[in-house]
Structure formats: structure tokens, C-alpha cells
Scaffold this motif. Structure first.
Motif, PDB file in Angstrom:
ATOM      1  N   LEU A 186       0.849  -1.180   0.000  1.00 12.07           N
ATOM      2  CA  LEU A 186       0.000   0.000   0.000  1.00 12.07           C
ATOM      3  C   LEU A 186       0.892   1.240   0.000  1.00 12.07           C
ATOM      4  CD1 LEU A 186      -2.736   1.506   0.335  1.00 12.07           C
ATOM      5  CD2 LEU A 186      -2.404   1.276   2.810  1.00 12.07           C
ATOM      6  N   MET A 187       0.684   2.085  -0.954  1.00 10.44           N
ATOM      7  CA  MET A 187       1.457   3.332  -1.063  1.00 10.44           C
ATOM      8  C   MET A 187       0.501   4.502  -0.868  1.00 10.44           C
ATOM      9  SD  MET A 187       3.629   4.757  -4.313  1.00 10.44           S
ATOM     10  CE  MET A 187       4.240   6.423  -4.375  1.00 10.44           C
ATOM     11  N   VAL A 188       0.713   5.236   0.184  1.00 12.49           N
ATOM     12  CA  VAL A 188      -0.076   6.437   0.457  1.00 12.49           C
ATOM     13  C   VAL A 188       0.816   7.647   0.216  1.00 12.49           C
ATOM     14  CG1 VAL A 188      -1.717   5.394   2.043  1.00 12.49           C
ATOM     15  CG2 VAL A 188       0.458   6.201   2.916  1.00 12.49           C
ATOM     16  N   SER A 189       0.265   8.658  -0.426  1.00  9.99           N
ATOM     17  CA  SER A 189       1.052   9.850  -0.761  1.00  9.99           C
ATOM     18  C   SER A 189       0.200  11.093  -0.570  1.00  9.99           C
ATOM     19  CB  SER A 189       1.558   9.777  -2.212  1.00  9.99           C
ATOM     20  OG  SER A 189       0.480   9.686  -3.113  1.00  9.99           O
ATOM     21  N   ILE A 190       0.876  12.177  -0.400  1.00 13.17           N
ATOM     22  CA  ILE A 190       0.206  13.459  -0.197  1.00 13.17           C
ATOM     23  C   ILE A 190       1.126  14.566  -0.689  1.00 13.17           C
ATOM     24  CG2 ILE A 190       1.087  13.830   2.151  1.00 13.17           C
ATOM     25  CD1 ILE A 190      -1.664  14.995   2.865  1.00 13.17           C
ATOM     26  N   GLY A 191       0.539  15.580  -1.232  1.00  5.56           N
ATOM     27  CA  GLY A 191       1.336  16.714  -1.679  1.00  5.56           C
ATOM     28  C   GLY A 191       1.838  17.553  -0.511  1.00  5.56           C
ATOM     29  N   GLY A 192       2.939  18.270  -0.741  1.00  4.67           N
ATOM     30  CA  GLY A 192       3.520  19.097   0.319  1.00  4.67           C
ATOM     31  C   GLY A 192       2.983  20.502   0.368  1.00  4.67           C
ATOM     32  N   GLY A 193       1.782  20.684  -0.248  1.00 11.16           N
ATOM     33  CA  GLY A 193       1.216  22.035  -0.252  1.00 11.16           C
ATOM     34  C   GLY A 193       0.923  22.552   1.137  1.00 11.16           C
ATOM     35  N   LYS A 194       0.509  21.676   2.025  1.00  9.58           N
ATOM     36  CA  LYS A 194       0.224  22.087   3.402  1.00  9.58           C
ATOM     37  C   LYS A 194       1.490  22.582   4.097  1.00  9.58           C
ATOM     38  CE  LYS A 194      -1.621  20.289   7.754  1.00  9.58           C
ATOM     39  NZ  LYS A 194      -2.157  19.087   8.445  1.00  9.58           N
ATOM     40  N   ILE A 195       2.563  21.837   3.854  1.00  6.18           N
ATOM     41  CA  ILE A 195       3.850  22.257   4.458  1.00  6.18           C
ATOM     42  C   ILE A 195       4.303  23.586   3.876  1.00  6.18           C
ATOM     43  CG2 ILE A 195       6.284  21.627   4.689  1.00  6.18           C
ATOM     44  CD1 ILE A 195       5.428  18.710   4.695  1.00  6.18           C
ATOM     45  N   GLU A 196       4.210  23.678   2.526  1.00  5.12           N
ATOM     46  CA  GLU A 196       4.645  24.917   1.895  1.00  5.12           C
ATOM     47  C   GLU A 196       3.790  26.092   2.345  1.00  5.12           C
ATOM     48  OE1 GLU A 196       7.300  25.219   0.223  1.00  5.12           O
ATOM     49  OE2 GLU A 196       7.777  23.082   0.142  1.00  5.12           O
ATOM     50  N   GLN A 197       2.478  25.845   2.509  1.00  3.42           N
ATOM     51  CA  GLN A 197       1.607  26.924   2.954  1.00  3.42           C
ATOM     52  C   GLN A 197       1.948  27.366   4.372  1.00  3.42           C
ATOM     53  OE1 GLN A 197      -0.567  28.567   1.107  1.00  3.42           O
ATOM     54  NE2 GLN A 197      -0.964  29.940   2.852  1.00  3.42           N
ATOM     55  N   GLU A 198       2.231  26.396   5.243  1.00  2.00           N
ATOM     56  CA  GLU A 198       2.591  26.735   6.615  1.00  2.00           C
ATOM     57  C   GLU A 198       3.915  27.487   6.663  1.00  2.00           C
ATOM     58  OE1 GLU A 198       2.954  24.629  11.019  1.00  2.00           O
ATOM     59  OE2 GLU A 198       2.196  23.503   9.288  1.00  2.00           O
ATOM     60  N   LEU A 199       4.863  27.027   5.826  1.00  2.00           N
ATOM     61  CA  LEU A 199       6.141  27.747   5.758  1.00  2.00           C
ATOM     62  C   LEU A 199       5.939  29.151   5.196  1.00  2.00           C
ATOM     63  CD1 LEU A 199       8.588  24.984   4.467  1.00  2.00           C
ATOM     64  CD2 LEU A 199       8.662  26.135   6.675  1.00  2.00           C
TER      65      LEU A 199
END
Length: 520
Positions: A201-214
Motif C-alpha cells: 500500500l502506497m499512500v502519498s500526499i502533496g507538500g502544499g500544506k507544508i509549503e503553505q505553513e512555511l
């Protein structure tokens, strides 16, 4: 802007520049966010994998299959959540893709669907700032060296290193960057029943949340930086103006004073300055005042010298003009005596003038040593008793040494000049007394020189210390003294921070009082 102002501002802005560089390189904070996101993603992956494994076990309890069945994948989207930003993919042990929540939910994985918002000018400015900060941060960030995320139409496990590791029974993380420059986080975990690995099982997510927080953190710090920058610039300008403006005023006033022909003009004091610049202003004013006094004294001294030298020169000229018309040898001899006396007077004047002009320079340039003043006067009187044998020199002093810090040779000159003046006004056979006392409370030594002469007129007690003042006894020849002895004596005493004064004795005669500071 002056150079001093530029230096002050550069020094005060340097810490802000370091703060800005630190702001643009928030790698540690970004790494912490990524690690936190990985932990959450891994936790979700294990939960999903465990749920899929349990569902597969419930479906077929009799046969332990090596791979997952497509029917079990119907639970995948409900487990992940419809519309979730989390993407789940399931791979068979042979590497083929069995399920993908992005495709089953009806949208392409590289298409970002967001609600359209009318961007106001504030939001536009904020977005532009975000873009600029992100671009500047990219110069310092090591994340631009990450492998690119490329998704093919036909996906297989061999395209993802983390999936290959998960099919071997080991969970693994991967961090990539997509074509838009955003981070892509993925975690692959094995779907297994006890020790049997049924898939990955491969789960993935974009780093937009991290970039937005940064970006939010960057904007907050950038606003703080701009505020601190404005305050720092204001304080820098205030500090620079508080330093450079009075210094410039002092420089302009000094230049104006230099070009002015009025010797009585003074530098203006800075108003309400109780700091070091105010002290500098006071020191410069005192310095210029002292320089003006010295210039005026030099000019007055030059005028007095010219006046005093002019008298014997006029006498010489008259005698030489008359000498050619003298008829007898007696007249010529008398004129020669006048010429000789005038030459001697000129020699005495030039010698005393030269000595008076060198007093300040020699005293300043020479060291002053602690000296027993009582012993110094005793030795002086013993030597002068032989020279002035027609007078009685009497000396009274304390039993203990009286230590003062003086230039010994110059102080002997002071005592000798005062003694010569006293003897010239005292009758032969009279007494000249030296009385030395020490005052430990007031920390001073006092030497009184008393004579039996006619005294000094009350109106001349200060005039006797003027240059070229010569009020001599009636029996003394004209021009035998230059009138510089007492003036030189006071000049030397003043250079020692002492006092030399004159007064009349009640019983007759004059008293010269010399006051010096005791050595502490």
C-alpha cells in the motif's frame, strides 16, 4: 549622508541582514514539518494496510492467497475518504497496480481542483510575497536537489523504490518534488497477514500544506523583519544625527572661527548635551580659548619686545650719529661707554626674552620628579650665601622632608629671581629670610621670602609680575635689569599649578609667597 552615518546604519543593519538570511533558510523547521507529516502518513498507511488485510482475511478464511483480490479494494475509497487529499495505491506482489483512489474517484492525480476565490489586492500582494520568499528561500534550501516525481500512465511497483521495499516486508518513505516545484511525500507499507505479504500500500500526499505553513511563517517573519527594519532605520538615523549633526556644527564653527579676524569670538556651546559630545564641545571651547589667549599673549609679548628693544636701538643710533661730531677724546670715550651700555642692555634683553619664550615648552617637555623642597632650598642658600656675602640669608624649615613634584632647575631659577629682586631693594648688611612651612591638611608647601627693603606700592603688587616692568631703586643705573625676572618666575610657578604672590610686611619690606602642591 555622511560616512559616519553610513557606518552607523551598516553596523545596526548587519544583525538584521543575518536575521533575513536565517529567515530564508528555515530548513530545520521545514525538516521538522516533513518528519511530522511522514509520521502521520505512515500511521495512516499502517491503519489502511491493516484494514485491507483484515478484509481480505474475512473474505477468504480457508485459502491463504498470495495476492489481494479486486473485491477487497472496494473498501479502499471509504477507508481513505472521498475527496481526501490523501492518495492510496495498492500494488500486487508481481508489481502491477491493483487500485488507485485518484482514478477511482474520477479525477486525474496531477489535476488540482480548488474553489475559485476572488483575489483581493491584499491577497495578491500576499501571494506575490509568498512567491518572492519561496524563490529567495530556494537559494538556501537543499530541497531543490530532490528527485523529480514522474507518474507514468501504466504504473508498476518498479517505478517506486519504496513500493519495492514494502513488497519485501519493509515500510519505507520517499520525498520527491513535482513538476510545479511542490514537495511530494509518499510512504509504502506491506499489506500482510501475519508474515504473508499480500501486496503493498502506497499512500502519498502533496507538500502544499507544508509549503503553505512555511509561507505563513515566512510572511509573519517578513512582516516582523520589515517592522524591525523600519524601527532600526529610524533609530539609526536618530543616532547618526545625534552624533554627526553636533560634530558637523562644531567643525563648521571651528572653521568659521579659523577664518574670522575677530580674536575675541568663541565657539558656541552645544545646547543640552550632557554626554561625551558635550564634553568634546566643552574641551574644544576651552582649547580654542586657551589658544586665543596664547595668541594674544604672543602678540602682546612681541609688541613689548619690539618696544623694549627700540629704546636701546634709538640710544645706539643717537650715540653713533653724535660720535662723528665729537671733538675731544673725553666726549668720544663717553659716547663709547653709552654705546657699550646699550649693547649690554640689548644682550641682556635678548637673553631674558629667549629664556622667557622657552619656559613653557621646556617645562612641558621635561619630567617632574618628587623633590625634598626643604633640602633644595637649604642647598640653594648655602651656595648663594657665598655669592651674596654682604647680606644675611636666614632659613627656617620643618624637621621632616617636604616632598613636592617639580622641575628642580626651573624652581631654583624662581627662587634665584625672587632673591635677586629682594637683594636689589635691600640695604647692604640686611637680612633676607626664607620661611618654609608644610600644610598637610590643605596639601601644600608655602615658602615666604622676606626682605628689609622699602616694600612695594600697594597699587603695584600685581604689576611687578608684568613683563618689562622695571621700577628700580634710585641709585641703580638705568637698563641694568630687563624687567623679566619676576614675570619668568610666575610663569614657571603657574606651569607647576602653584601660586606666586607679593605683599608688604607690616614692619616694613616685601614678602613674596610661593605655594606648591605637596606630593601625595
Amino acid at each position: 549622508m555622511s560616512r559616519l552615518t553610513a557606518r552607523i546604519m551598516a553596523i545596526m543593519l548587519f544583525p538584521l541582514a543575518i536575521f533575513l538570511v536565517g529567515l530564508l533558510s528555515l530548513d530545520q523547521y521545514r525538516t521538522t514539518l516533513i518528519q511530522s507529516e511522514f509520521v502521520a502518513l505512515e500511521r495512516q498507511g499502517f491503519t489502511l494496510a491493516r484494514s485491507l488485510a483484515l478484509a481480505e482475511a474475512e473474505r477468504d478464511r480457508r485459502v491463504a492467497r498470495r495476492q489481494l483480490s479486486p473485491e477487497t479494494m472496494t473498501h479502499l475509497i471509504p477507508l481513505v475518504g472521498l475527496g481526501s487529499s490523501l492518495r492510496a495505491r495498492v500494488f500486487q506482489p508481481n508489481g502491477s497496480l491493483l487500485a488507485d483512489t485518484a482514478r477511482q474517484s474520477g479525477f486525474q492525480p496531477n489535476v488540482d481542483i480548488r474553489r475559485h476565490r476572488d483575489k483581493s489586492w491584499r491577497r495578491k500582494i500576499r501571494n506575490n510575497l509568498n512567491d518572492m520568499v519561496a524563490a529567495a528561500s530556494g537559494w538556501f534550501s537543499p530541497f531543490d536537489e530532490l528527485p523529480a516525481y514522474v507518474e507514468r500512465r501504466r504504473q508498476r511497483a518498479s517505478q517506486y523504490a519504496e513500493v519495492i521495499a514494502a513488497l519485501s516486508g519493509e515500510p519505507r518513505r520517499a520525498l520527491r518534488i513535482d513538476r510545479d516545484g511542490n514537495l511530494m511525500l509518499s510512504v509504502a507499507v506491506p499489506v500482510q497477514d501475519v508474515r504473508l505479504v499480500r501486496g503493498a500500500l502506497m499512500v502519498s500526499i502533496g507538500g502544499g500544506k507544508i509549503e503553505q505553513e512555511l509561507a505563513n511563517v515566512n510572511i509573519v517573519f517578513l512582516q516582523l523583519f520589515v517592522g524591525v527594519l523600519l524601527v532600526t532605520l529610524g533609530l539609526s538615523l536618530y543616532l547618526a544625527r545625534s552624533i554627526t549633526t553636533p560634530i558637523s556644527r562644531l567643525a563648521a564653527a571651528a572653521d568659521k572661527l579659523r577664518q574670522s579676524a575677530d580674536m575675541s569670538s568663541r565657539l558656541q556651546r552645544l545646547p543640552h548635551r550632557n554626554d561625551e559630545i558635550g564634553q568634546l564641545s566643552d574641551s574644544l571651547i576651552d582649547l580654542t580659548d586657551e589658544l586665543q589667549k596664547r595668541i594674544q599673549a604672543t602678540a602682546a609679548f612681541a609688541a613689548d619686545v619690539a618696544h623694549e628693544i627700540k629704546n636701546p636701538l634709538s640710544s645706539l643710533r643717537s650715540a653713533t650719529e653724535t660720535f662723528s661730531r665729537a671733538k675731544t677724546a673725553a666726549q668720544k670715550k663717553q659716547l663709547l661707554n653709552v654705546i657699550l651700555q646699550d649693547v649690554q642692555r640689548l644682550d641682556r634683553l635678548i637673553t631674558d626674552i629667549s629664556q622667557a619664550s622657552r619656559v613653557d615648552t621646556e617645562i612641558i617637555g621635561q619630567d617632574r620628579d618628587p623633590v625634598d623642597f626643604a633640602g633644595l632650598i637649604d642647598n640653594f642658600i648655602q651656595m648663594r650665601s657665598q655669592t651674596h656675602s654682604q647680606y644675611q640669608l636666614r632659613y627656617e624649615h620643618p624637621p621632616l622632608p617636604v616632598m613636592v613634584r617639580i622641575n628642580e632647575s626651573r624652581m631654583v631659577q624662581v627662587i634665584d629671581n625672587v632673591l635677586s629682586n629682594a637683594i636689589s631693594f635691600s640695604p647692604k648688611g640686611s637680612m633676607v629670610q626664607f620661611i618654609l612651612t608644610a600644610d598637610p591638611i590643605r596639601k601644600r608647601a608655602v615658602l615666604e621670602i622676606l626682605d628689609d627693603g622699602p616694600g612695594i606700592p600697594d597699587t603695584k603688587l600685581e604689576t611687578v609680575f608684568d613683563r618689562f616692568y622695571t621700577e628700580r631703586p634710585s641709585g641703580e643705573g638705568f637698563g641694568e635689569h630687563s624687567g623679566l625676572g619676576l614675570s619668568i618666575a610666575r610663569q614657571i610657578v603657574d606651569a607647576h599649578n602653584g601660586q606666586l604672590t607679593a605683599e608688604n610686611r607690616p614692619e616694613g619690606g616685601a614678602c613674596f609667597r610661593l605655594v606648591l602642591l605637596l606630593e601625595s
